[in-house]
Design a protein around this motif. Structure first.
Motif, short mmCIF file in Angstrom:
data_model
loop_
_atom_site.label_atom_id
_atom_site.label_comp_id
_atom_site.label_asym_id
_atom_site.label_seq_id
_atom_site.Cartn_x
_atom_site.Cartn_y
_atom_site.Cartn_z
N TYR A 33 0.84 -1.19 0.00
CA TYR A 33 0.00 0.00 0.00
C TYR A 33 0.88 1.26 0.00
N LEU A 99 -6.58 -8.94 3.48
CA LEU A 99 -7.26 -8.84 4.76
C LEU A 99 -8.36 -9.89 4.88
N ASN A 103 -4.55 -12.58 9.03
CA ASN A 103 -3.99 -12.54 10.36
C ASN A 103 -2.67 -11.79 10.31
N PRO A 105 -1.18 -8.02 10.02
CA PRO A 105 -1.43 -6.58 10.02
C PRO A 105 -0.57 -5.90 8.97
N LEU A 106 -0.88 -4.66 8.69
CA LEU A 106 -0.01 -3.86 7.85
C LEU A 106 1.26 -3.52 8.62
N PHE A 108 4.20 -0.85 8.43
CA PHE A 108 4.51 0.43 7.78
C PHE A 108 6.00 0.69 7.77
N GLY A 109 6.44 1.35 6.70
CA GLY A 109 7.77 1.91 6.67
C GLY A 109 7.79 3.24 7.41
N TYR B 32 -14.30 -5.12 8.07
CA TYR B 32 -13.29 -5.38 9.08
C TYR B 32 -12.87 -4.01 9.61
N PHE B 34 -10.16 -1.66 12.30
CA PHE B 34 -8.83 -1.65 12.89
C PHE B 34 -8.59 -0.33 13.62
N TYR B 36 -5.01 1.72 14.50
CA TYR B 36 -3.57 1.81 14.42
C TYR B 36 -3.10 2.97 15.30
N LEU B 44 3.54 3.81 12.05
CA LEU B 44 2.23 3.28 12.44
C LEU B 44 2.33 1.81 12.80
N LEU B 46 -0.22 -1.66 14.34
CA LEU B 46 -1.55 -2.14 14.66
C LEU B 46 -1.77 -2.19 16.16
N LYS B 49 -7.85 -5.18 16.28
CA LYS B 49 -8.65 -5.35 15.08
C LYS B 49 -9.91 -6.15 15.39
N LEU B 51 -12.42 -8.67 13.24
CA LEU B 51 -12.67 -9.38 11.98
C LEU B 51 -14.02 -10.09 12.02
N SER B 94 -11.97 -1.93 6.23
CA SER B 94 -11.84 -2.63 4.96
C SER B 94 -13.11 -3.43 4.73
N GLY B 100 -9.08 -5.86 -0.29
CA GLY B 100 -8.30 -5.62 0.92
C GLY B 100 -7.88 -4.18 1.10
N LEU B 102 -7.55 -0.72 2.47
CA LEU B 102 -7.74 -0.28 3.85
C LEU B 102 -7.81 1.24 3.86
#
Lengths: 117, 114
Positions: A33, A99, A103, A105-106, A108-109, B32, B34, B36, B44, B46, B49, B51, B94, B100, B102
């Motif tokens: 993303y 998603l 299971n 998560p994202l 992030f950089g 879904y 979340f 963050y 960022l 998580l 969440k 689901l 999402s 997917g 988000l």
């Protein structure tokens, strides 16, 4: 490296120039993303890649923005003819799967801070 | 298309006070949800969440959020906050059945004061 890597960490460019921002996702992550984070705008979705599917480009703000993902791994976000309003932190994130099968998560950089002067 | 609204851009509270960060979403299908968190000068990550299953979900650091379908909400709560909870919190959604994508809200800055 175990995390999502973005380069450069900072980029200052003159209005009208093109810039390329790079993202190296976590190895094996199929989803990638791009988001933009700016003051007052929160986290704005730009584009989403999932495996070999056509990317979801619905968040790209104009045709000056484009992104590609080569070989299902590294991604490059390109901004052509940059404008001052493009100044923001550009964040890349990746996840193991969709998603739907979730299971993962994202991850992030740390982002690329782009300043257009 | 889905969207997320975080009504409060900033929430200042005193240490040990309870806090609620509000999140409402809009979608024509199941979702879904979340939360963050972004701590100062960090990326960022998580927090928790939803689901499926139990509508009350918890994080390891004492936060909880409850999915309320009728009110299309997923508010984040903590009964007693710490200075270290100072951060920006983002709600995200999402759609089930989507690829997917988000979508995030604009974030709420939580400032915990001694």
């Amino acid at each position: 490296g175990a995390g999502v890597s973005q380069s450069p960490s900072n980029k200052v460019t003159e209005k009208g120039k093109d810039v390329e921002l790079r993202c190296d996702p976590i190895s094996g992550h199929t989803a990638l993303y791009w988001y933009r984070q700016s003051l007052g705008q929160g986290l704005e979705f730009l584009i989403y890649f999932q495996g070999n599917s056509a990317p979801d480009k619905s968040g790209l703000p104009s045709d000056r923005f484009s992104a590609e993902r080569t070989g299902g791994s590294v991604s490059t976000l390109t901004i052509q003819r940059t404008q001052q309003e493009d100044s923001a932190v550009y964040l890349c994130a990746s996840s193991l799967g969709t998603l739907l099968s979730y299971n993962s998560p994202l991850h992030f950089g740390n982002g690329t801070r782009l300043t257009v002067t | 298309a889905q969207s997320v609204t975080q009504l409060d851009s900033q929430v200042p509270v005193f240490e040990e006070a309870p806090v609620e960060l509000r999140c409402n979403y809009s979608s024509s299908v199941s979702v879904y949800l979340f939360w963050y968190v972004q701590y100062p000068n960090q990326g960022l990550q998580l927090l928790l969440k939803y689901l499926s299953g139990s509508t009350l979900v918890e994080s390891i650091n004492g936060f909880e959020a409850e999915f309320n379908k009728s009110q299309t909400s997923f508010h984040l709560r903590k009964p007693s906050v710490h200075i270290s909870d100072t951060a920006e919190y983002f709600c995200a959604v999402s759609e089930v059945g989507s690829q997917g994508n988000l979508i995030f809200g604009k974030g709420t800055k939580l400032s915990v004061k001694p």
